[in-house]
Motif scaffolding. Structure first.
Motif, short mmCIF file in Angstrom:
data_model
loop_
_atom_site.label_atom_id
_atom_site.label_comp_id
_atom_site.label_asym_id
_atom_site.label_seq_id
_atom_site.Cartn_x
_atom_site.Cartn_y
_atom_site.Cartn_z
N GLU A 272 0.78 -1.16 0.21
CA GLU A 272 -0.23 -0.07 0.08
C GLU A 272 0.86 1.28 0.02
O GLU A 272 2.07 1.33 0.06
N ALA A 273 -0.16 2.33 -0.16
CA ALA A 273 0.95 3.75 -0.24
C ALA A 273 1.89 3.65 1.09
O ALA A 273 1.35 3.70 2.16
N THR A 274 3.04 4.14 0.80
CA THR A 274 4.09 4.42 1.79
C THR A 274 5.21 5.12 1.15
O THR A 274 5.46 5.24 -0.09
N ARG A 476 -16.24 12.37 -2.73
CA ARG A 476 -14.97 13.46 -2.72
C ARG A 476 -14.01 12.66 -2.00
O ARG A 476 -12.87 13.05 -2.35
N ARG A 477 -14.26 12.18 -1.05
CA ARG A 477 -13.02 11.36 -0.06
C ARG A 477 -12.22 10.47 -0.75
O ARG A 477 -11.32 10.14 -0.64
N ALA A 478 -13.20 9.59 -1.58
CA ALA A 478 -12.65 8.40 -2.31
C ALA A 478 -11.85 9.14 -3.29
O ALA A 478 -10.68 8.43 -3.56
N ALA A 479 -12.26 10.16 -3.97
CA ALA A 479 -11.46 10.71 -5.32
C ALA A 479 -10.09 11.45 -4.58
O ALA A 479 -8.85 11.06 -5.11
N GLU A 480 -10.06 11.99 -3.33
CA GLU A 480 -8.77 12.30 -2.74
C GLU A 480 -7.85 11.47 -2.13
O GLU A 480 -6.85 11.30 -2.51
N LEU A 481 -8.53 10.24 -1.69
CA LEU A 481 -7.79 9.22 -1.36
C LEU A 481 -6.99 8.49 -2.52
O LEU A 481 -5.92 8.10 -2.29
N ALA A 512 -0.56 12.74 4.77
CA ALA A 512 -1.75 13.03 3.98
C ALA A 512 -2.48 11.78 3.78
O ALA A 512 -3.72 11.74 3.79
N VAL A 513 -1.81 10.54 3.30
CA VAL A 513 -2.44 9.36 3.21
C VAL A 513 -3.53 8.92 4.21
O VAL A 513 -4.63 8.57 4.20
N ALA A 514 -2.76 8.82 5.63
CA ALA A 514 -3.34 8.58 6.82
C ALA A 514 -4.57 9.50 6.86
O ALA A 514 -5.68 8.97 7.47
N ALA A 515 -4.31 10.82 6.78
CA ALA A 515 -5.48 11.65 7.07
C ALA A 515 -6.72 11.38 6.01
O ALA A 515 -7.83 11.45 6.41
N ALA A 516 -6.31 11.27 4.78
CA ALA A 516 -7.35 11.13 3.70
C ALA A 516 -7.89 9.63 4.12
O ALA A 516 -9.31 9.42 3.87
N ASP A 518 -8.73 8.10 6.73
CA ASP A 518 -9.40 8.39 8.31
C ASP A 518 -10.72 9.15 7.66
O ASP A 518 -11.98 8.79 8.03
N ALA A 519 -10.54 10.21 6.86
CA ALA A 519 -11.62 10.99 6.36
C ALA A 519 -12.67 10.09 5.42
O ALA A 519 -13.68 10.10 5.59
N TRP A 520 -11.99 9.29 4.63
CA TRP A 520 -12.63 8.51 3.92
C TRP A 520 -13.63 7.27 4.59
O TRP A 520 -14.67 7.20 4.36
N GLU A 521 -12.82 6.85 5.56
CA GLU A 521 -13.85 5.90 6.45
C GLU A 521 -14.82 6.51 7.24
O GLU A 521 -15.90 5.94 7.25
N SER A 522 -14.77 7.73 7.89
CA SER A 522 -15.94 8.28 8.37
C SER A 522 -16.96 8.64 7.42
O SER A 522 -17.92 8.46 7.93
N ALA A 523 -16.44 9.05 6.22
CA ALA A 523 -17.50 9.19 5.21
C ALA A 523 -18.25 8.08 4.93
O ALA A 523 -19.28 7.94 4.48
#
Length: 692
Positions: A272-274, A476-481, A512-516, A518-523
């Motif tokens: 995964e992204a790293t 939006r969150r999916a596209a961001e992630l 940025a990936v970690a924050a994105a 978390d935001a996607w999971e909440s959404a």
């Protein structure tokens, strides 16, 4: 069930093969009789069917290749039948008109084989002895890959380039004018010659990458410049990447310079992204170059057949960190004694190794906790009376040994789900192990039936749903992630092109990936109504996110239970082992603080009652005690203990290198001094005790 679609699919495949055989026979009859309409239709259908199957069923055509009826033979036979057909059509002069067509066709096949040879040379020239990611490898002379149609898709190239020839020949069959066949052949020849010339440009110096020897020299220089100190070594199959991915954030947080060492080329894109540099070195001989690097410590999240190869390097210390801990025997593999140290979460695993008596010495077991569990939120009390009770059912897979107690899916899964769905105040989240059904078809079939039960139950429920803004936020969150974690490649991209595109990552991408994420999971969870049951079979949302949604977990004897215990929420374990409850609790310490469910799902009602009423929850204190027993103390934090264990083992690697340098330098008496120092460092030695 998975097997339900196999028979119809095979029937379709057999029908496609039969249709191709019929087309060949029809083409032969149309050519010999001759029946021009049959001849034309059969020729066109035959080629069209082969083109279609090349795209949709390449595996089916591979079967024909195994019986020496590959695409080249099939197309050559089609073209020969076309020439035979033209011989039998009145108005076409065999010597004046057909002979040139035959010669041109032979030239076309000659250019095809030239292109084939060039494709082999190009592929070999673009095969480096290693693959990198998150590394600036521009010095290797990386370039974009040639079109797949020219370099890799031999069958499709021949069939597509043959289309003008077949079309021209069919017009000739209708008009008896060989001119059209010549036009078609000319177009096919130009395509084949042009493709060969274009492909040959990848053999020119401008597009050639460094040879193997010079590429390995570059790798040595990069290792010397980067100076990695701690790394993760991983080898496995396509479905095992999760075992490495769970350690990425922990590895990135260690003091020192991290690296990931892989052995399978395909695995480079499975990680995964790293931001951590990734180096895949398939050959053992090249892997040994790590001995001369600054690498001191390798962490191993899994055992594999190739692990023994890296253990040959004496200058690197090795720690087995596993990809999860449970009471199952697989968590105490005798292979673990091959490592310098075995890192475990808490005292329970230490005891497990000693009870297993597999040769792992207690001094080599280090308790480091589970640093990945930090995102799991602690128990916040019973669910409010006016809201649903969220139950996470996360069974493990059936395993390799056929033990019926490995997974509850086969014997108890449907019963458990049926009981849960019958309670109108329950919201079920079902997240089966990704390998469910990979060994025992019964598990796969039960998994499908469970998902169907949940889907049917959702049709009987109703209520308000989140508005359109929730779905828009998720998109939006999916596209961001995806923008942060998904690498877009051309279809023709090969390893070298991906290496060029996946060079040094931008600074701060990991955060940025970690924050994105978390935001996607909440959404994601916000996009569903509270009353709707969920089936989650994708990697995201992860199991920890599901933990945070759940009021209670139902699982099997697996690492899921140990990880969930960090929240101290209620949990239950299904007993499908055939043991009595007393034997089950005695055999598996992780279920000591669990409610036990039978294969008939007895105990579900009591479990739900204890979750909703804390006064009925008699296992809360037991869960807190078991958490520390399984995962170790909360202070100092697991991340601190893990990092210290890495620093300590790196120090041992430094000490060993220093001793070896002194010995090789031939310092008199150094060997005896080293032996005395090593003896003093042994646990229980008088000098060591005095120092303490």
């Amino acid at each position: 069930m998975p097997s339900a679609g196999i028979a119809p699919r095979r029937a379709v495949q057999l029908a496609a093969l039969l249709a191709m055989m019929v087309a060949f026979i029809a083409q032969l009859l149309g050519a010999l009789l001759p029946v021009i309409p049959l001849f034309i239709v059969a020729s066109v259908v035959n080629l069209g069917l082969d083109l279609f199957l090349q795209h949709k069923q390449p595996g089916l055509l591979a079967v024909l290749g195994r019986v020496r009826f590959d695409v080249t033979v099939r197309q050559l036979l089609r073209d020969m039948l076309i020439l035979v057909g033209l011989l039998h059509i009145d108005g076409i002069n065999p010597l004046v008109e057909q002979a040139p067509l035959t010669i041109a066709l032979l030239v076309f096949y000659g250019t095809h084989f030239v292109c084939q040879a060039l494709a082999v040379l190009v592929r070999r020239s673009r095969a480096l002895p290693f693959v990198t990611r998150n590394v600036d490898a521009s010095a290797l002379g990386l370039s974009d890959a040639p079109p797949r149609l020219l370099s890799r898709q031999t069958g499709r190239r021949l069939l597509r380039f043959s289309v003008p020839t077949t079309a021209g020949m069919m017009v000739t069959a209708i008009t008896t004018d060989a001119f059209w066949g010549g036009v078609g052949l000319t177009v096919s020849l130009l395509l084949s010659i042009g493709g060969s010339v274009y492909l040959a440009t990848w053999l020119m110096p401008k597009k050639r990458v460094l040879g193997e020897a010079r590429a390995l020299e570059w790798l040595d220089r990069w290792l010397a410049a980067y100076e990695p100190t701690v790394g993760m070594y991983f080898s496995g199959g396509a479905t095992s990447a999760y075992q490495a991915n769970m350690w990425l954030s922990t590895l990135a947080g260690l003091d020192g310079k991290p690296i990931i060492v892989l052995r399978e080329r395909f695995m480079v894109q499975k990680i995964e992204a790293t931001d951590i540099p990734i180096v895949c070195i398939p050959k053992v001989a090249n892997l040994m170059r790590l001995e001369h690097s600054a690498l001191k410590l390798l962490l191993h999240p899994a055992n594999s057949g190739k692990t023994s190869q890296i253990l040959r390097i004496p200058s690197i210390k090795h720690a087995f960190i596993n990809h999860g801990e449970s009471d199952k025997l697989s968590s105490c593999n005798p292979y673990a004694k091959a490592y310098d140290e075995v890192w475990v979460a808490g005292p329970a695993a230490r005891e497990r190794y000693q009870l297993a008596d597999i040769g792992v010495e207690d001094k080599d077991v280090v308790e480091v906790g589970r640093p990945q569990l930090a995102p799991i939120r602690p128990y916040a009390g019973a669910p409010a009376a006016d809201r649903m009770t969220t139950v996470l059912y996360a069974p493990t897979w059936e395993g390799w040994d056929g033990n019926p107690g490995n997974t509850s899916v086969i014997l108890a899964g449907e019963n458990i789900v049926r009981e849960l769905l019958a309670d109108p105040k329950v919201r079920l989240i079902y997240k089966p192990h990704p390998m469910t059904g990979s060994v025992d078809p019964r598990a796969g079939a039960a998994n499908v039936r469970i998902q169907a039960m949940i889907a049917e139950a959702n049709t009987r429920r109703g209520g308000d749903r989140p508005g359109a803004e929730a779905a828009a936020e998720l998109d939006r969150r999916a596209a961001e992630l995806a923008a942060l974690t998904t690498s877009s490649f051309r279809k023709s991209a090969d390893e070298l092109e991906r290496m060029r595109l996946q060079g040094t990552p931008p600074e701060g991408r990991a955060a940025a990936v970690a924050a994105a994420a978390d935001a996607w999971e909440s959404a994601y969870f916000a996009s569903f109504p509270e009353w709707e049951h969920l089936v989650i079979t994708t990697a995201r949302p992860g199991i920890f996110g599901c933990f945070n949604q759940a009021d209670v977990l139902i699982s099997d004897v697996s690492s899921v239970v140990s990880d969930y215990l960090t929240s101290e929420k209620p949990y239950a374990v299904a007993n499908t082992s055939g043991m009595s409850e007393e034997e089950f609790r005695s055999q598996f310490p992780t279920v000591r603080a669990a409610a036990i469910l039978t294969p008939e799902a007895d105990g579900v009602a009591g479990l739900l009652a204890s979750v909703r009423d804390p006064e009925l929850d008699t296992l809360a204190a037991e869960r807190a005690a078991l958490k520390e027993h399984l995962l170790g103390p909360s202070d100092p934090p697991s991340s601190v203990r893990f990092n210290q264990a890495a620093l300590d083992l790196c120090a041992e690697a430094d000490a060993r290198r220093d001793r070896m340098e002194r010995r090789l330098a031939g310092i008199p008496g150094q060997r005896a001094q080293d032996d005395e120092a090593a003896a003093a460092a042994e646990p229980g030695a008088p000098e060591a005790s005095a120092a303490l």
